[in-house]
Design an enzyme around this catalytic site. Structure first.
Site, mmCIF file in Angstrom:
data_model
loop_
_atom_site.group_PDB
_atom_site.id
_atom_site.type_symbol
_atom_site.label_atom_id
_atom_site.label_comp_id
_atom_site.label_asym_id
_atom_site.label_seq_id
_atom_site.Cartn_x
_atom_site.Cartn_y
_atom_site.Cartn_z
ATOM 1 N N ASP A 60 5.939 6.518 -1.842
ATOM 2 C CA ASP A 60 5.944 7.348 -3.583
ATOM 3 C C ASP A 60 7.065 7.943 -3.917
ATOM 4 O OD1 ASP A 60 4.026 8.122 -5.875
ATOM 5 O OD2 ASP A 60 3.971 10.001 -4.916
ATOM 6 N N GLU A 85 8.952 3.441 -4.576
ATOM 7 C CA GLU A 85 9.873 4.380 -6.376
ATOM 8 C C GLU A 85 11.138 5.267 -5.889
ATOM 9 O OE1 GLU A 85 6.396 5.792 -9.097
ATOM 10 O OE2 GLU A 85 6.712 7.602 -6.593
#
Ligand code: CA
Length: 657
Positions: free
Chosen positions: A343, A372
């Site tokens: 993340d 990400e």
């Protein structure tokens, strides 16, 4: 006394304007691998790292919550900023916390960051032998075979969403073990849960956070919902997914049962990890034991906030880097995890990510790591050092999500009314080409016309995750309803099928969001991170309602698995053997794959995407062609006679044997 002198010298340095970075960089690094509890049946050894604490204590309790400690031990200073306590006896089933004294004040009594078993709500560590958590057959547990990273077809799923609806037919609703049930059915008798995943044919199931998160009260797991991006204990599974969250062993055993069952049925398990911030800031376990150290600070000396969640961790500091590495290594070794989705990976520094990936590939050479490649706010760490999308070529065996293809297909996630190629927006052809070649260098992509990236950021196709929908933002079906309100149901269904056709035939790694294969809706809710089950639950009866979409997506997955031409392993092969048709005009993307050169059983494959609201005629040229897909329908390999009329918003694939 020496310690106090050191502290004063650091404080003097800090206040003289050298800043906290220098201060924290000089904290001693502990290199041992025994932080936390080392358990045996005859003694327990506890070690925590708190280099400038004045005192440290270990507290023991009978239960995971409530009651005063039955014993308190003064910990002894040990090497490299650590404190140690060894207690003789069998303490299995008891609970513990630590507290440190900083500038004369005691911290809260907290579980330490390295805790592996906890009681209810993760407030206290639990003392037990970890081997008690292994389900039957665990020592023989083996991940299914997986060769190239581009072979991965990832399915993103939230544990609770998978089973909480009555239509799941699953007994253990909302629990890890709900996903171990086989032959579960929806109202009409179509498969759900694990059997559905097998039927669909994906290779990896990526679970939204399953580590212990903070927001859901584990004593009342049905009162609140959360995705789980609010980490509390990084090395412990979430208690609300366990049938008994009070006993620290149950949640571990049940999560291992899930992993084991998935492995036995050909599915690999990816964990979504959120090391970029902690749910709590001042009061986090990290910050209570060692104030400030684990977090980045802004110029004012306050917590910086690139996560938009109140803080951001400092992976570049030795002891947080070590924590991330050891934590991920622990999940791989103890839980047999096959991959990580990181993340807001753009918050972490490149050096840390590369160290982690190197070490994890040593343990599991076919591990899958992706993240990400962005942040949710500004960070004090310079862009050049961070694991952002633009730096993916500097990352070792790590992929990033392609927002270029995502928004190229359906329109910007930030502009709800914006459409993309699949919903009829003109001028998106180059963004689709960019996605088809997995953000790699290709002579026929005009990078100046790509929506976001103006150059090929991926060196190789396995560095790119191709997708058009995930848990964030509107699901595809809702996005299409909002951005194409005038489209008929049939047109919108075709847009949806076209979008998934692009994702599942593009080079790189494929990624789909749970339920998209039968038009999952979140009823227009864009950010459902704490919405009720009525928004988030997967309604398995939609599978029956949109069975044609399900069969179509299942077919696309079979196509991808059967034909290596769609998952080339090298960028130079893509540049050489994938050729775009330059004569197609606006709203159409067409390309040929040279199957002969890429070792495919089909000699040539022509792929056509019509992103317009008009019919278009295509003719693949000389030779004996067969039709695999015509207008978003599987065609049983019928021979092609001349040309094909492509309907609006459709995919057609023809091939030559
Ligand atoms: Ca929890």
């Amino acid at each position: 006394m020496k310690r106090m002198m050191m502290l004063f010298s650091f404080l003097a340095q800090f206040f003289s304007g050298k800043g906290q970075e220098g201060l924290y960089d000089r904290y001693p690094e502990y290199k041992g691998d025994d932080l936390g509890l080392v358990y045996s049946d005859t003694s327990c050894r506890f070690r925590i790292w708190a280099p400038y604490a004045e005192r440290a204590q270990l507290l023991l309790y009978e239960a995971g919550m409530g009651g005063d400690p039955f014993a308190t031990y003064e910990m002894k200073q040990s090497v490299s900023g650590t404190w140690l306590s060894v207690i003789a006896g069998n303490f299995s089933g008891k609970f513990y916390t630590f507290r440190t004294m900083n500038t004369g004040k005691w911290s809260a009594a907290v579980a330490d960051p390295y805790v592996k078993l906890t009681g209810i709500n993760g407030k206290r560590g639990m003392i037990a032998d970890l081997s008690l958590t292994n389900p039957p057959g665990w020592s023989e547990d083996k991940s299914p075979p997986f060769q190239h990273k581009t072979d991965a077809i990832i399915y993103e799923l939230h544990v609770r969403d998978a089973s909480i609806s009555a239509s799941s037919g699953i007994r253990a609703k909302g629990k890890f073990i709900g996903l171990t049930e086989l032959n579960t059915r929806n109202t009409a008798g179509h498969s759900t849960g694990l059997s559905h995943l097998k039927e669909l044919g994906v290779t990896h199931v990526h679970l939204l956070p399953v580590f212990d998160y903070n927001s859901v009260d584990e004593t009342k797991p049905d009162l609140k919902y959360n995705w789980g991006y609010d980490p509390l204990n990084y090395n412990v599974p979430e208690g609300s997914y366990a049938t008994n969250a009070y006993d620290g062993i149950t949640r571990i055993r049940e999560f291992k049962e899930l992993v084991n069952k998935f492995h036995r049925h050909g599915l690999r398990v990816v964990m979504d990890v959120v090391y970029n911030h902690t749910a709590l800031t001042d009061s986090s376990y990290f910050n209570q034991l060692v104030p400030g150290y684990y977090y980045r600070q802004n110029k004012e000396g306050k917590f910086s906030n690139a996560s938009a969640c109140g803080n951001e961790t400092a992976s570049e500091r030795a002891m947080f880097r070590k924590f991330m590495l050891e934590s991920m290594r622990f999940w791989v070794k103890e839980y047999h995890i096959d991959g990580f989705r990181v993340d807001l990976m753009g918050i972490h520094d490149i050096e840390t990510m590369n160290l982690i990936t190197k070490e994890l590939h040593k343990i599991k050479p076919d591990i899958l790591i992706y993240g990400e490649g962005w942040t949710a706010g500004a960070s004090p760490l310079p862009d050049s050092l961070r694991a952002i999308k633009a730096n993916v070529s500097k990352l070792d065996r790590i992929a990033v999500f392609s927002d270029d293809i995502r928004d190229g297909i359906k329109g910007s996630v930030f502009d709800h009314k914006d459409r993309g190629f699949a919903s009829g927006k003109p001028g998106m052809e180059q963004s689709i080409r960019f996605g088809v070649v997995a953000a790699c260098k290709h002579p026929q992509v005009d990078y100046a016309k790509v929506n976001y990236s103006k150059k090929p950021y991926a060196k190789e196709p396995w560095q790119t995750i191709s997708y058009c929908e995930c848990h964030d933002n509107h699901v595809l079906w809702d996005k299409l309803r909002i951005s194409a309100p005038d489209a008929t149901l049939e047109e919108r269904t075709n847009m949806h099928k076209l979008a998934l056709s692009i994702v599942l035939t593009s080079q790189g790694i494929s990624f789909i969001h749970a339920g998209t294969e039968f038009l999952r809706t979140k009823k227009g809710v864009e950010n459902s991170f704490e919405s009720a089950d009525s928004i988030n639950a997967i309604d398995w009866d939609l599978k029956t309602q949109h069975y044609d979409v399900f069969e179509y997506v299942k077919g696309l997955i079979q196509l991808r698995k059967a034909h290596p031409a769609f998952r080339l392993t090298l960028a130079k092969s893509i540049a050489r053997y994938l050729h775009f048709d330059e004569t197609t005009g606006e709203g159409l993307v067409a390309y040929t794959l040279d199957g002969k050169k890429t070792g495919d059983s089909w000699k040539r494959i022509n792929v056509y995407f019509n992103g317009t609201g008009q019919s278009r005629i295509i003719s693949p040229g000389k030779g004996i062609w067969k039709v695999a897909i015509q207008n978003n329908q599987w065609m049983q390999d019928i021979p092609l006679n001349g040309s094909i009329t492509m309907k609006p918003y459709s995919c057609t694939i023809v091939y030559m044997k």
